[in-house]
Motif scaffolding. Structure first.
Motif, PDB file in Angstrom:
ATOM      1  N   SER A 146       0.852  -1.191   0.000  1.00  0.00           N
ATOM      2  CA  SER A 146       0.000   0.000   0.000  1.00  0.00           C
ATOM      3  C   SER A 146       0.886   1.239   0.000  1.00  0.00           C
ATOM      4  O   SER A 146       2.100   1.154   0.222  1.00  0.00           O
ATOM      5  CB  SER A 146      -0.915   0.000   1.225  1.00  0.00           C
ATOM      6  OG  SER A 146      -0.144   0.056   2.418  1.00  0.00           O
ATOM      7  N   HIS A 149      -1.379   6.333   2.032  1.00  0.00           N
ATOM      8  CA  HIS A 149      -2.242   7.513   1.950  1.00  0.00           C
ATOM      9  C   HIS A 149      -3.248   7.297   0.824  1.00  0.00           C
ATOM     10  O   HIS A 149      -3.014   6.486  -0.085  1.00  0.00           O
ATOM     11  CB  HIS A 149      -1.417   8.775   1.678  1.00  0.00           C
ATOM     12  CG  HIS A 149      -0.621   8.712   0.403  1.00  0.00           C
ATOM     13  ND1 HIS A 149      -1.173   8.942  -0.843  1.00  0.00           N
ATOM     14  CD2 HIS A 149       0.688   8.417   0.172  1.00  0.00           C
ATOM     15  CE1 HIS A 149      -0.249   8.805  -1.778  1.00  0.00           C
ATOM     16  NE2 HIS A 149       0.895   8.485  -1.185  1.00  0.00           N
ATOM     17  N   PRO A 150      -4.389   7.998   0.848  1.00  0.00           N
ATOM     18  CA  PRO A 150      -5.365   7.872  -0.247  1.00  0.00           C
ATOM     19  C   PRO A 150      -4.773   8.377  -1.558  1.00  0.00           C
ATOM     20  O   PRO A 150      -3.920   9.272  -1.574  1.00  0.00           O
ATOM     21  CB  PRO A 150      -6.536   8.751   0.211  1.00  0.00           C
ATOM     22  CG  PRO A 150      -6.347   8.920   1.682  1.00  0.00           C
ATOM     23  CD  PRO A 150      -4.869   8.893   1.922  1.00  0.00           C
ATOM     24  N   LEU A 151      -5.213   7.792  -2.671  1.00  0.00           N
ATOM     25  CA  LEU A 151      -4.755   8.259  -3.976  1.00  0.00           C
ATOM     26  C   LEU A 151      -5.291   9.659  -4.243  1.00  0.00           C
ATOM     27  O   LEU A 151      -6.397  10.014  -3.830  1.00  0.00           O
ATOM     28  CB  LEU A 151      -5.214   7.297  -5.072  1.00  0.00           C
ATOM     29  CG  LEU A 151      -4.648   5.870  -5.007  1.00  0.00           C
ATOM     30  CD1 LEU A 151      -5.191   5.035  -6.166  1.00  0.00           C
ATOM     31  CD2 LEU A 151      -3.125   5.881  -5.035  1.00  0.00           C
ATOM     32  N   GLU A 154      -8.304   9.367  -9.582  1.00  0.00           N
ATOM     33  CA  GLU A 154      -8.621   8.043 -10.117  1.00  0.00           C
ATOM     34  C   GLU A 154      -7.668   7.680 -11.253  1.00  0.00           C
ATOM     35  O   GLU A 154      -7.614   8.361 -12.280  1.00  0.00           O
ATOM     36  CB  GLU A 154     -10.061   8.012 -10.621  1.00  0.00           C
ATOM     37  CG  GLU A 154     -10.515   6.619 -11.050  1.00  0.00           C
ATOM     38  CD  GLU A 154     -11.986   6.579 -11.411  1.00  0.00           C
ATOM     39  OE1 GLU A 154     -12.803   6.337 -10.501  1.00  0.00           O
ATOM     40  OE2 GLU A 154     -12.300   6.818 -12.597  1.00  0.00           O
ATOM     41  N   SER A 176      -9.238   3.740  -7.698  1.00  0.00           N
ATOM     42  CA  SER A 176      -9.337   4.864  -6.765  1.00  0.00           C
ATOM     43  C   SER A 176      -8.720   4.527  -5.414  1.00  0.00           C
ATOM     44  O   SER A 176      -8.605   5.390  -4.545  1.00  0.00           O
ATOM     45  CB  SER A 176     -10.805   5.268  -6.576  1.00  0.00           C
ATOM     46  OG  SER A 176     -11.579   4.153  -6.169  1.00  0.00           O
ATOM     47  N   SER A 177      -8.336   3.256  -5.234  1.00  0.00           N
ATOM     48  CA  SER A 177      -7.643   2.823  -4.021  1.00  0.00           C
ATOM     49  C   SER A 177      -6.787   1.614  -4.372  1.00  0.00           C
ATOM     50  O   SER A 177      -7.022   0.941  -5.384  1.00  0.00           O
ATOM     51  CB  SER A 177      -8.642   2.466  -2.916  1.00  0.00           C
ATOM     52  OG  SER A 177      -9.456   1.374  -3.311  1.00  0.00           O
ATOM     53  N   ARG A 179      -6.033  -1.861  -4.279  1.00  0.00           N
ATOM     54  CA  ARG A 179      -6.677  -3.137  -3.979  1.00  0.00           C
ATOM     55  C   ARG A 179      -6.498  -4.076  -5.165  1.00  0.00           C
ATOM     56  O   ARG A 179      -6.042  -3.668  -6.240  1.00  0.00           O
ATOM     57  CB  ARG A 179      -8.165  -2.940  -3.690  1.00  0.00           C
ATOM     58  CG  ARG A 179      -8.976  -2.440  -4.877  1.00  0.00           C
ATOM     59  CD  ARG A 179     -10.445  -2.281  -4.520  1.00  0.00           C
ATOM     60  NE  ARG A 179     -11.256  -1.872  -5.656  1.00  0.00           N
ATOM     61  CZ  ARG A 179     -11.780  -2.713  -6.549  1.00  0.00           C
ATOM     62  NH1 ARG A 179     -11.560  -4.016  -6.438  1.00  0.00           N
ATOM     63  NH2 ARG A 179     -12.522  -2.273  -7.547  1.00  0.00           N
TER      64      ARG A 179
END
Length: 551
Positions: A146, A149-151, A154, A176-177, A179
């Motif tokens: 990971s 932090h958030p992306l 998109e 957007s994340s 995974r």
């Protein structure tokens, strides 16, 4: 309130002790404390040692190039590379991979940020190497870590299943994340032959960050041919054909090796290092650009070979007695019972009625037994090694060295000597004209094995391998061994200066030593330039005649 001197001394030494403990702790961990080496996020998947190892050579060569400039190596890149190498030495593949990748982005793309980190995170996983008509190929984008932090926006990934006539199925995946993503791509409409899954990753602004292709094979005939070979093997084992001679044994073990890898290719995705590496490794190593698959066996050549060998054995014939050309063979190692491949070129016109000279060629790091006999200059259609071997009348054999990074030590070196013994038992080789050469890591193997087993070789020819570990005690017992040492002056991997020092030492103690430095050659070009001279050198050096009859 008064403070006593002992109290002040205790307070001062305590603070110093804590500070010293922090410094020592940092050193013990072996990682430089620099902002550029800090990693956010956490590990989510395993990273292969090979994916970290893939960048060690190119990082060192980049540092050597920077060191030769007026500006030198920037401090941030020095800290980054030092920490990456420290992690690699500690077998911390996760940290080494991420830091080497960051180094590559900064030196090749002139930047490193969220997009690069995201691209480095994802691995492209296929579930098979061989597909049939109307199969479904399962494809996974699997995150290795990971980002912490958030992306920022998109991202978009596109997976397209393509063959020689274009795309037959594709998927677009919004990211957007961080995974995992699973996709099923249909092979309906895919023409037989070369195929692949192209993976593209774009940032929120649409900028292309990565484009690589994971190649595979699409055919309806492979499964039926495999079943026939499996049936033939059972018959050959039942009749104990392998006990009839060295040639029959080699043929049986080669068929077993090919069948085992065909079975594996139907069950999972396999290939050589350039085909199975992480996508960002493929990008920076400039692989994964087309639909060509390469792996432990050559398709369709090795399947044709297995069919030819099995047919000859079932007919009671010696399958290798008068064979010529370029093909794989394999043997079962006495060390660990593994089936180990090697590649051999037998010149047209070979006959067991007379003895022939033999050259053993050792591949460099990341290479395989295929390297020597597949390598071509851009725009050329003929392999120089095979051309010279045919022209001069040599058999040429290329061992695997038990992998791409063994350095020809321990089991890797034993493989070379085992292959030599096998070839001597199958073909009529002149024992007074057996030669050893190798490039890069293979050049290092040439120094190691050539000096350790000098009685086996008429001459040796290391290429682009400094031999910096060679000392007078290694060469004095073999002072009469002919050695041709080839080096490129512009080599940024195996530098010329250490090679010159080795050459100076060997010239002092060896009676037949030649050092040739090519002023315009790099690490990759020296192989082509030096090879004709190496064949000339081998032509001129044979051991004292001791009789050439095949026993």
């Amino acid at each position: 309130m008064s403070i006593s001197f002992p109290h002040l001394l205790f307070k001062y030494t305590s603070i110093c002790g804590i500070f010293l403990f922090c410094i020592i702790g940092s050193c013990v961990r072996g990682y430089a404390q620099h902002p550029i080496t800090l990693l956010e996020g956490e590990q989510l998947g395993d990273i292969a040692w090979e994916d970290a190892r893939a960048f060690t050579v190119v990082t060192r060569s980049t540092l050597n190039r920077l060191k030769a400039t007026d500006e030198g190596i920037p401090p941030n890149l020095q800290a980054l590379s030092d920490t990456a190498f420290a992690a690699f030495e500690k077998k911390d593949n996760y940290r080494a991979y991420r830091l080497f990748m960051r180094f590559m982005a900064m030196t090749r793309d002139s930047s490193s940020g969220e997009g690069t980190e995201l691209a480095a995170s994802y691995n492209l996983v296929l579930n098979r190497t061989i597909t049939n008509t109307d199969d479904t190929l399962h494809v996974q984008l699997k995150p290795l870590f990971s980002l912490g932090h958030p992306l920022s926006g998109e991202y978009t990934a596109r997976l397209s299943l393509r063959g020689t006539k274009g795309v037959v199925d594709e998927r677009t995946l919004p990211i957007s994340s961080v995974r995992a993503f699973d996709s099923a791509l249909s092979t309906t409409g895919l023409p037989e032959g070369r195929a692949g899954v192209r993976y593209e990753l774009r940032d929120p602004a649409g900028k292309l960050l990565l484009r690589v292709t994971r190649a595979f094979l699409h055919t309806d005939t492979m499964s039926s041919r495999l079943k026939i070979l499996q049936t033939r093997l059972k018959i050959l084992h039942g009749e104990n054909i392998a006990s009839r001679g060295a040639s029959q044994r080699a043929a049986i073990e080669t068929i077993e090796y090919i069948v085992a890898h065909l079975e594996e290719m139907h069950a999972k995705y396999v290939g050589d290092l350039r085909r199975t590496a992480q996508p960002m490794v493929m990008k920076y190593r400039r692989s994964g650009r087309g639909l060509t698959w390469r792996g432990a066996i050559n398709i369709p050549a090795d399947i044709d070979l297995a069919e030819t060998l099995s047919s000859a054995l079932l007919a009671g014939e010696d399958p290798l007695k008068k064979s010529s050309g370029d093909f794989h063979l394999a043997y079962q190692s006495a060390v660990d019972s593994q089936l180990v491949p090697y590649r051999i070129f037998v010149p047209e016109g070979y006959t067991p009625d007379r003895s022939w000279p033999l050259i053993i060629g050792l591949h460099g790091a990341s290479g395989s037994e295929n390297t020597w006999l597949d390598r071509r200059r851009r725009g050329e259609t003929e392999n120089l090694c095979k051309h010279l071997s045919q022209e001069r009348g040599y058999l040429f054999v290329a061992p695997s060295g038990r992998g791409p990074f063994t350095g020809y030590r321990r089991i890797g070196g034993q493989d070379v000597m085992d292959v030599l013994d096998r070839v001597l038992s199958i073909y009529n080789i002149d024992p007074e004209r057996v030669y050893l050469t190798g490039h890069s890591m293979g050049g290092g193997g040439t120094w190691i094995l050539g000096l350790r087993h000098a009685e086996k070789f008429a001459a040796i020819a290391p290429i682009a391998a400094s031999g910096r570990w060679v000392r007078s005690r290694h060469v004095k017992p073999h002072a009469d061994l002919p050695v041709l040492f080839s080096q490129g002056a512009k080599d940024m991997v195996a530098l010329a200066e250490p090679a010159r020092r080795t050459a100076k030492l060997l010239a002092k103690y060896m009676t037949n030593f030649t050092y040739t430095e090519y002023p315009d050659d790099t690490h990759n070009t020296i192989w082509y330039t030096a090879l004709p001279s190496i064949f000339d050198f081998f032509d001129a050096h044979g051991r004292k005649e001791k009789g050439k009859s095949k026993k």
